[in-house]
Write an enzyme that holds these catalytic residues in place. Structure first.
Site, PDB file in Angstrom:
ATOM      1  N   LYS A 160       0.840  -1.206   0.000  1.00 30.57           N
ATOM      2  CA  LYS A 160       0.000   0.000   0.000  1.00 30.57           C
ATOM      3  C   LYS A 160       0.875   1.255   0.000  1.00 30.57           C
ATOM      4  CE  LYS A 160      -3.772  -2.469   2.231  1.00 30.57           C
ATOM      5  NZ  LYS A 160      -4.387  -2.913   3.482  1.00 30.57           N
ATOM      6  N   GLN A 179      -3.991  -1.458   9.717  1.00 27.29           N
ATOM      7  CA  GLN A 179      -3.878  -2.769   9.089  1.00 27.29           C
ATOM      8  C   GLN A 179      -4.437  -3.817  10.058  1.00 27.29           C
ATOM      9  OE1 GLN A 179      -2.840  -3.416   5.917  1.00 27.29           O
ATOM     10  NE2 GLN A 179      -3.479  -5.497   6.310  1.00 27.29           N
ATOM     11  N   ASP A 194     -10.505   3.808   4.809  1.00 27.39           N
ATOM     12  CA  ASP A 194     -10.668   2.365   4.596  1.00 27.39           C
ATOM     13  C   ASP A 194     -12.097   1.930   4.979  1.00 27.39           C
ATOM     14  OD1 ASP A 194      -9.544  -0.034   3.713  1.00 27.39           O
ATOM     15  OD2 ASP A 194      -8.936  -0.650   5.723  1.00 27.39           O
TER      16      ASP A 194
END
Ligand code: NAP
Length: 291
Positions: free
Chosen positions: A58, A102, A125
């Protein structure tokens, strides 16, 4: 032996590339206007090899798109309170536009509490309950990245869900549930399946649009795919294997995503697009910090 594939491939690679190029152009505009690049803070707890790889991937994509990425690497022993503090700090930091935690984080951490510490306007996200609620109400907000990517993929291949029977196998908060709701908003008739579904095969066989989000390699068998169906394989299992048995499903489907190269690239592209959008919204609201 399975029959030769008849389905058209729904690759995400080029659609994702287009989206990233547009995001990169928007990042350049943002930098020109504000004197700094959009910034995504990536929080990693521990050193799980898969998570380390995802974060690296990413961050590399961010760099290529002109987005700064700030890595916050925390030790595996980080407590929920410490992680919440870190995320709260990033939420308040005017130099950070988007935040990615994450996950999964370690089992000793209350993941939901951690997600909720991310300010909704930086939740690029789409993991907070506020983002989920905005999505479910059809209000502006950031989508969970994989469902957002799946909807863009359907649009790119001109699949109109309206009136069609969509079956989503999986009901996680970041994937199965939101993609089902997004399909419902586009007027599909949606069935959610999960580990307690009694006759999964019968449900799968009715799907005009089938989304596999199970986390089990080759779980969906081609013989259960309705001829001509659109098959979206969101699964990503060790060895680059999806949740759909690709070869047998491709012999019956009308359109099918490959793994890799289908949903995966779309997820990262949506994350980048939403980061640039968060930065632009912040700038429009006067929240940016000049370099
Ligand atoms: P998850 O949280 O583990 O959820 C899996 C879902 O599948 C659950 O709802 C579970 O049902 C259901 N399920 C499990 N076994 C089943 C069975 N035998 N029959 C019917 N349903 C069953 O997983 P996730 O985070 O949603 O991820 C799903 C897959 O997508 C994984 O392969 C993951 O790697 C992949 N993924 C890919 C991306 C990407 O960027 N491409 C992003 C996210 C996830 P219950 O709710 O009843 O337990």
């Amino acid at each position: 032996m399975s029959a030769a594939p008849t389905a058209r491939l729904m690759t995400g690679t080029h659609i994702a590339r287009d989206l990233v190029e547009r995001s990169a152009a928007a990042a350049t505009d943002f930098a020109r206007g504000t004197g700094r690049a959009p910034c995504l803070a990536t929080v990693l707890v521990g050193e799980d090899p898969a998570s380390v790889t995802y974060v690296r991937m990413k961050r590399n994509r961010c760099a290529k798109a002109g987005i700064d990425s700030r890595l916050v690497a925390l030790p595996a022993a980080t407590t929920t309170a410490e992680l919440v503090d870190t995320l709260t700090g990033l939420s308040e930091d005017p130099g950070v536009d988007g935040i990615l935690l994450q996950h999964p984080v370690g089992p000793h951490i209350d993941e939901r509490a951690a997600f909720e510490a991310i300010a909704p306007h930086k939740d690029v996200d789409g993991v907070t309950t506020r983002s989920f609620a905005a999505m479910a109400f059809g209000l502006p907000g950031f989508l969970s990245a994989t469902p957002g990517g799946i909807m863009r993929l359907l649009d790119a291949y001109e699949v109109d869900p309206a009136g069609r029977h969509a079956v989503v196998v999986g009901r996680s908060a970041i994937l199965g549930k939101p993609v089902g709701i997004l399909l419902l908003q586009r007027n599909a008739t949606v069935t959610f399946c999960h580990s307690r579904t009694e006759d999964l095969t019968a449900a799968v066989r009715r799907a005009d649009i089938l989304v596999a989000a199970v986390g089990r390699p080759r779980f969906i068998r081609g013989e259960d795919v309705k001829p001509g169906a659109v098959v979206i394989d969101a699964g990503y299992n060790p060895g680059n294997v999806g949740d759909v048995d690709f070869e047998s499903a491709a012999a019956r489907a009308g359109l099918i995503t490959p793994v890799p190269g289908g949903v995966g690239p779309m997820t990262i592209a949506v994350l980048l697009a939403q980061t640039v959008e968060a930065a632009a919204r912040g700038a429009a609201a006067g929240a940016f910090v000049p370099a």
